[in-house]
Design a protein around this motif. Sequence first.
Motif, short mmCIF file in Angstrom:
data_model
loop_
_atom_site.label_atom_id
_atom_site.label_comp_id
_atom_site.label_asym_id
_atom_site.label_seq_id
_atom_site.Cartn_x
_atom_site.Cartn_y
_atom_site.Cartn_z
N VAL A 158 32.59 28.16 33.11
CA VAL A 158 32.76 28.07 34.56
C VAL A 158 31.54 27.43 35.20
O VAL A 158 31.22 27.67 36.35
N GLY A 159 30.86 26.62 34.47
CA GLY A 159 29.69 25.94 35.02
C GLY A 159 28.42 26.62 34.56
O GLY A 159 28.41 27.56 33.79
N GLY A 160 27.29 26.11 34.98
CA GLY A 160 26.01 26.68 34.59
C GLY A 160 25.23 25.70 33.74
O GLY A 160 25.36 24.50 33.86
N ARG B 299 44.16 38.33 54.86
CA ARG B 299 42.83 37.85 54.47
C ARG B 299 42.22 38.75 53.41
O ARG B 299 41.63 38.26 52.43
N ARG B 300 42.34 40.06 53.60
CA ARG B 300 41.81 40.98 52.60
C ARG B 300 42.60 40.88 51.29
O ARG B 300 42.02 41.04 50.21
N LEU B 301 43.89 40.64 51.39
CA LEU B 301 44.67 40.46 50.17
C LEU B 301 44.19 39.24 49.40
O LEU B 301 44.02 39.29 48.17
N ALA B 302 43.98 38.13 50.11
CA ALA B 302 43.51 36.92 49.45
C ALA B 302 42.12 37.11 48.84
O ALA B 302 41.83 36.63 47.74
N ALA B 303 41.27 37.85 49.54
CA ALA B 303 39.94 38.11 49.01
C ALA B 303 40.01 38.96 47.74
O ALA B 303 39.24 38.74 46.78
N ASP B 304 40.95 39.90 47.69
CA ASP B 304 41.10 40.72 46.50
C ASP B 304 41.61 39.88 45.33
O ASP B 304 41.18 40.07 44.18
N ALA C 36 37.97 36.02 39.73
CA ALA C 36 36.59 35.72 39.37
C ALA C 36 36.11 36.62 38.23
O ALA C 36 35.36 36.18 37.36
N ARG C 37 36.56 37.91 38.22
CA ARG C 37 36.15 38.80 37.15
C ARG C 37 36.72 38.36 35.81
O ARG C 37 36.20 38.72 34.76
N ARG C 38 37.79 37.57 35.83
CA ARG C 38 38.36 37.05 34.58
C ARG C 38 37.90 35.63 34.29
O ARG C 38 38.43 34.97 33.41
N GLY C 39 36.89 35.15 35.04
CA GLY C 39 36.36 33.82 34.81
C GLY C 39 37.19 32.70 35.37
O GLY C 39 37.08 31.55 34.93
N VAL C 40 38.04 32.99 36.36
CA VAL C 40 38.93 32.00 36.95
C VAL C 40 38.46 31.71 38.37
O VAL C 40 38.31 32.64 39.19
N LEU C 41 38.22 30.44 38.67
CA LEU C 41 37.87 30.02 40.03
C LEU C 41 39.15 29.71 40.78
O LEU C 41 39.86 28.75 40.44
N ALA C 42 39.48 30.52 41.77
CA ALA C 42 40.74 30.39 42.51
C ALA C 42 40.48 29.85 43.91
O ALA C 42 39.46 30.14 44.53
N ARG C 43 41.44 29.07 44.39
CA ARG C 43 41.40 28.55 45.75
C ARG C 43 42.76 28.82 46.38
O ARG C 43 43.79 28.49 45.78
N ASP D 272 40.99 45.26 35.04
CA ASP D 272 40.57 43.91 34.65
C ASP D 272 41.67 42.88 34.77
O ASP D 272 41.50 41.73 34.37
N GLY D 273 42.84 43.27 35.30
CA GLY D 273 43.93 42.33 35.53
C GLY D 273 45.01 42.34 34.48
O GLY D 273 46.07 41.76 34.70
N LEU D 274 44.80 42.98 33.34
CA LEU D 274 45.82 43.03 32.31
C LEU D 274 46.93 43.99 32.72
O LEU D 274 46.67 45.05 33.31
N VAL D 275 48.18 43.63 32.40
CA VAL D 275 49.34 44.44 32.74
C VAL D 275 50.01 44.88 31.45
O VAL D 275 50.31 44.06 30.58
N GLN D 276 50.24 46.17 31.31
CA GLN D 276 50.94 46.72 30.15
C GLN D 276 52.29 47.24 30.61
O GLN D 276 52.39 47.97 31.60
#
Length: 494
Positions: A10-12, A108-113, A119-126, A272-276
Amino acid sequence: MRSTRPHLFVGGDANPVAFVHRVGNAVRLAGLDMTATAMGLTPGLTLADARARVPELEVFEYDAYADLDWLETLADSCARYTPSVAVDPPQGLVLDIAGCTHAFDGERRLAADVEARMARRGVLARHAFGDTPDAARALARFAGAPAPDEQRALKRLPVAALGLDGDATEALVRAGLKTVGDVAQRPLAGIAARFGGDAATRVRRLFGQAESPLTPRRVASPIGVERRFAEPIARTQHALSVLAELTAEAAVFLERRHEGGRRFEARLFRADGLVQSLRVETGRPTRDPDVLDRLFRERIDALADPLDPGFGYDMIRLDVVAAERLDASQLKLEGGEASVPAVDALVDRLSTRLGRTRVRRFAPRDSHIPEQAELMLPASDTKPVAAWKPVEPGEPPARPIYLFDPPQPIDSIAAETPDGPPARFRWRKSVHDVMCAEGPERIVGEWWRRHDVDVPTRDYFRVEDRRGRRFWIFRHGLYTETESPRWYLHGLFA
């Protein structure tokens, strides 16, 4: 982009990374990380040109299927916000959040969440909001930041935001129509005549003048209940207790609608975003929380990999995927119910533990050919089937319990009359003397299925030998159809 190697950039300070695929005879860039993009590389550039500009470029093979699989995984994690999530390949998701923002104190809060979890999964979202799916898609991909005036922001977008193919986009630019507003100001009939009807349709859909349908990955269930937690729960037993509460809550909704569920799906959303997912089916409609709780526990015990809460579950959702009419049942006067529910409960438990295709039942089929008159279906199959014709009291069964598939040939046979039942026959090196016989039952082939072949007629007889063994045999073909008809043993009676 994802590759077959588990790298995530993701850059660096790391080397720039590119994913490549073959287009014709050339190897071209399919995707880039932030570092490579900052160095001036763009998708579509040949690998040779990219190496000449950036020698330290690290290259991986692009896997489109892994990309789509990753996108669908992200879509599953977004089901915590709305049940209507559509995949927009190669790198987009469309969420219909109408009526779903109250749980997050606004859109707005939904989009921020969403962005924080990505971002916690290393994905840059727009992200972007729009009155139509096409508008939100175009603004997210081509606008720099969310705009307060949607119509004005759409008109400033480049014509590439219309999503046309390369030739049509280039033709619009050459004609001096560089923005969506330039195209929208012209008569759309003229745009359609010169650049194709798709260009005018895309403009109308972008501004809400034509339908812009959204096809979600999952159809919204008729009944769904959920629990959200301020702090993730990290114990599986706690999650099961919450799931039991959800089944009781769903049972209340089912009772109000006089329905019972046939298929239930529980989804456990990890922090962490995983769904079971856990799915159970029942042979008959039910809304008994105890039965459902037992089935879900059976499903968990049958999993090859046990549930792993990870950093904990922050949401659990239960959906009634399929429901049917279920009215109140009549109890017997002496107390208790019929034994059918107990058998259904056993079938449900076995199907849940062993798999729905492992426990099967016979179902009648619309065919008079004996070996085609039944099907083996999963015991929990929801398809309605017709019932067999009941046997009159005191009459012997019309069909044997055990059928041979294919029918077993009879070596030799002796009959008193050509069209009559056999008096003696030999099967599997044993001679059977017929003491009594009943028949024939004449079954003609399904002539409407085969027009090029004459299907011989079958004459079936129920016979009993000296030892009391009963057989179901038939003569394949009449003497008017063939000179030497063959005899077969098709089944054994109890």
